[in-house]
Motif scaffolding. Structure first.
Motif: not given
Length: 373
Positions: A206-215
Motif C-alpha cells: 500500500s503506497l498511498s500518501k494518505n495514512i488513513s488509506d494505508n491503515i
C-alpha cells in the motif's frame, strides 16, 4: 481418484485452477438479456416459414429452409421453385415479419452499445483470467509516482504484480506506465481482493500518501487472510513520519518505508561513504547483479540447530557467507565465526549468488542432514 489423476499428482503435473475468483459472466449475461427476444423471434419465424412452405407448396425440408432464409432476410434471390398464390401471400407476410425482426434487433444492438459497457466487461474479464494465472505475485494498491517507480523495478527483476486503483482512467494509466495487470476497484474492498487474486499472492503493498488509506488497507488485508485461513501475507506500506511508521507496524504491516527518512539516510551515505554507495548500487540494486543478500529463519526442527556454522558448509559448498545472525531474543551477532552455534528460531543473514542462496535455504529447511554433507 482415477489412475491418471494420481499419476499427474505424483509427477506434479496437476493443473492449477486458473479461473478468476470474481466471476463477471453474470453481469455480462445481464447485458445480453435484451437480445433474447430477437433470437427467439428469429427461430420462431424460421420454423413457421419452413413448415409453411412444406404445407402450402410441398417443398422439401431443405428447399423450405433455404426459401425461408432468403425470404426472411430479404436478400432478393427470388423463388427457387414455382410458388402458388397462397405461397406468395405467405412469402409477403414472412418478409414483413423478417423486416420487423431485423429492425428490432438493430435497435436493441445500438441501444446496448451506446448505453451498455459490454466491450469494457469483456476486456476486464480477459484481464481477470490473466491475473488468475499468477502465483506468488504482489498486489500494489494505489497508483502514484511511488507505484510507477516500484513497478519499473519489479519488471526489471521479473517480479509479477497487479496494480489496484479506483480511477476511471486506469486503462490509460496502465498503458502509460506499462502495468501488465491492473484492476479498477476501491483498494480495500473484497471485490478488489478477489479480482487481484490476493489469495495466491505473496504480499500486498500500500503506497498511498494518505495514512488513513494505508491503515484501512492493512486492516482489511489482515482480516481477509484470516477468513481464507492462509499464511500471513507480506504487507509493505509507506509513511511520512516516524509516528505513522510505528502506527502502521502496530496495525500489522511487516515493513514500512518512510521516504523522507530513507532519502536522508541514502544522501548521508553518499556524503560520508560515496564509494560504499556505489557498491550498493552495483551489487544489491541492479537486476542482473551476481551478488544477493537474504535473511532466512532457522526453524526449531531444522537439522542445523545446535550445530556450528562450519558444520553446514555454506561457504565451501555453496559459496554463501553468513554475515550476521539475529537470535530469537533480538541480539544481533555481526560477522559470526565458524565456531558460532546456530540456535533455533534465529535468522541467518546470507550473502552470495542467487543460486547458492536458494540451495542454502533448501538445505537449512530440511529436518534430516543431507547425505552429501
Amino acid at each position: 481418484m482415477s489412475f491418471v489423476r494420481k499419476l499427474k499428482k505424483a509427477l506434479g503435473w496437476e493443473f492449477r485452477n486458473t479461473k478468476p475468483e470474481y466471476n463477471l459472466n453474470p453481469i455480462i449475461y445481464s447485458h445480453l438479456k435484451p437480445f433474447r427476444v430477437p433470437l427467439v423471434l428469429v427461430q420462431l419465424i424460421m420454423m413457421a416459414g419452413t413448415i409453411g412452405y412444406i404445407l402450402i407448396d410441398d417443398f422439401s425440408i431443405l428447399d423450405a429452409i433455404y426459401q425461408t432464409g432468403i425470404t426472411f432476410t430479404t436478400v432478393g434471390f427470388g423463388e427457387i421453385a414455382p410458388i402458388s398464390e397462397a405461397g406468395r401471400f405467405f412469402t409477403i407476410t414472412l418478409i414483413i415479419f423478417g423486416f420487423a425482426t431485423f429492425t428490432l434487433s438493430t435497435a436493441i444492438l445500438i441501444d446496448a452499445v451506446i448505453k451498455g459497457n459490454l466491450f469494457e466487461l469483456y476486456k476486464e474479464r480477459n484481464m481477470l483470467y490473466k491475473i488468475a494465472r499468477l502465483r506468488n505475485h504482489f498486489v500494489i494498491f494505489h497508483h502514484n509516482e511511488y507505484t510507477a517507480q516500484l513497478a519499473r523495478q519489479f519488471k526489471l527483476n521479473h517480479i509479477p504484480f497487479v496494480v489496484v486503483d479506483s480511477r476511471d482512467d486506469m486503462e490509460e494509466i496502465s498503458a502509460e506506465h506499462n502495468y501488465p495487470y491492473y484492476v479498477t476497484e476501491e483498494a480495500f474492498t473484497e471485490k478488489a481482493f478477489l479480482k487481484s487474486h490476493l489469495s495466491s499472492a505473496k504480499g500486498a503493498i500500500s503506497l498511498s500518501k494518505n495514512i488513513s488509506d494505508n491503515i484501512t488497507l492493512i486492516a482489511s488485508v489482515r482480516l481477509y487472510e484470516k477468513e481464507l485461513g492462509r499464511t500471513p501475507l507480506l504487507i509493505i506500506s509507506n509513511a511520512e513520519t516516524q509516528y505513522d511508521k510505528d502506527r502502521l507496524k502496530k496495525l500489522g504491516a511487516d515493513k514500512v518505508v518512510a521516504p523522507p527518512s530513507l532519502m536522508a539516510k541514502r544522501v548521508s551515505a553518499m556524503a560520508i561513504r560515496p564509494d560504499m554507495e556505489n557498491v550498493l548500487e552495483e551489487f544489491l540494486y541492479k537486476p542482473d547483479t551476481p551478488i544477493d543478500m537474504e535473511e532466512i529463519t532457522v526453524h526449531s526442527d531444522s537439522w542445523v540447530v545446535n550445530r556450528a556454522l562450519k558444520d553446514i558448509h555454506l561457504r565451501d559448498r555453496m559459496k554463501v557467507s553468513v554475515i550476521g545472525i539475529t537470535e530469537e531474543k533480538g541480539r544481533f551477532i555481526q560477522m559470526p565465526s565458524a565456531e558460532t552455534i546456530i540456535k533455533e528460531n534465529c535468522k541467518l543473514l546470507l550473502v552470495g549468488n542467487q543460486k547458492g542462496i536458494a540451495k542454502a535455504k533448501r538445505i537449512i529447511s530440511q529436518i534430516l542432514k543431507p547425505g552429501d554433507l
